[in-house]
Write a protein that holds these residues in place. Structure first.
Motif, mmCIF file in Angstrom:
data_model
loop_
_atom_site.group_PDB
_atom_site.id
_atom_site.type_symbol
_atom_site.label_atom_id
_atom_site.label_comp_id
_atom_site.label_asym_id
_atom_site.label_seq_id
_atom_site.Cartn_x
_atom_site.Cartn_y
_atom_site.Cartn_z
ATOM 1 N N HIS A 1 0.814 -1.221 0.000
ATOM 2 C CA HIS A 1 0.000 0.000 0.000
ATOM 3 C C HIS A 1 0.849 1.272 0.000
ATOM 4 N N TYR A 2 2.093 1.181 -0.445
ATOM 5 C CA TYR A 2 2.979 2.346 -0.423
ATOM 6 C C TYR A 2 2.915 3.137 -1.721
ATOM 7 N N TYR B 1 -1.788 -2.342 -3.742
ATOM 8 C CA TYR B 1 -2.867 -2.382 -2.758
ATOM 9 C C TYR B 1 -3.176 -1.023 -2.138
ATOM 10 N N ALA B 2 -2.692 0.044 -2.748
ATOM 11 C CA ALA B 2 -2.963 1.382 -2.220
ATOM 12 C C ALA B 2 -4.457 1.665 -2.271
ATOM 13 N N TRP B 3 -4.984 2.154 -1.178
ATOM 14 C CA TRP B 3 -6.389 2.515 -1.017
ATOM 15 C C TRP B 3 -7.339 1.331 -1.231
ATOM 16 N N ALA B 4 -6.889 0.118 -0.979
ATOM 17 C CA ALA B 4 -7.736 -1.074 -1.153
ATOM 18 C C ALA B 4 -8.917 -1.058 -0.190
ATOM 19 N N GLU B 5 -8.722 -0.472 1.013
ATOM 20 C CA GLU B 5 -9.809 -0.450 2.007
ATOM 21 C C GLU B 5 -10.974 0.432 1.579
ATOM 22 N N LYS C 1 -8.292 2.996 -6.421
ATOM 23 C CA LYS C 1 -7.368 4.121 -6.550
ATOM 24 C C LYS C 1 -8.065 5.442 -6.268
ATOM 25 N N ASN D 1 2.951 5.763 3.206
ATOM 26 C CA ASN D 1 1.750 4.955 3.338
ATOM 27 C C ASN D 1 0.607 5.651 2.588
ATOM 28 N N ASP D 2 -0.327 4.898 2.042
ATOM 29 C CA ASP D 2 -1.453 5.515 1.337
ATOM 30 C C ASP D 2 -2.288 6.407 2.240
#
Length: 98
Positions: free
Chosen positions: A13-14, A53-57, A61, A92-93
């Motif tokens: 997520h970087y 996986y950045a902003w997957a939560e 994107k 970190n995102d």
């Protein structure tokens, strides 16, 4: 600011950000910024690479490569690209504010 070729590949997520430059041009006049003050106040830059996986939560994107962003004052770790010797921030995102 022009997006440069970055050879750093963020994982998970970087995000890799190229911080705003030490010199600013205002009406054709180049103004140099004191490096110590610059390092303490750096809070914006351009995204040059995004981990898978950045902003997957939050469903995907939120920002794209080439977009100018504002981030947390103490967010990110300074790294140097071994190929180009350019300085980047890896963060970190969640450190991206807007």
């Amino acid at each position: 600011m022009e997006v440069q070729k970055c050879y750093l590949v963020p994982k998970l997520h970087y995000i890799v950000v190229k911080a705003d430059p030490l010199e600013k041009e205002i009406n054709g006049i180049i103004i140099a910024i004191d490096e110590r003050k610059y390092k303490a106040t750096i809070q914006s830059g351009v995204i040059v690479a995004i981990g898978p996986y950045a902003w997957a939560e939050v469903g995907g994107k939120v920002a794209q490569v080439g977009e100018w962003v504002v981030f947390s004052k103490y967010g990110g770790k300074t790294v140097i690209d071994p190929v180009t010797n350019e300085e980047y921030l890896v963060m970190n995102d969640e450190d991206i504010l807007c």
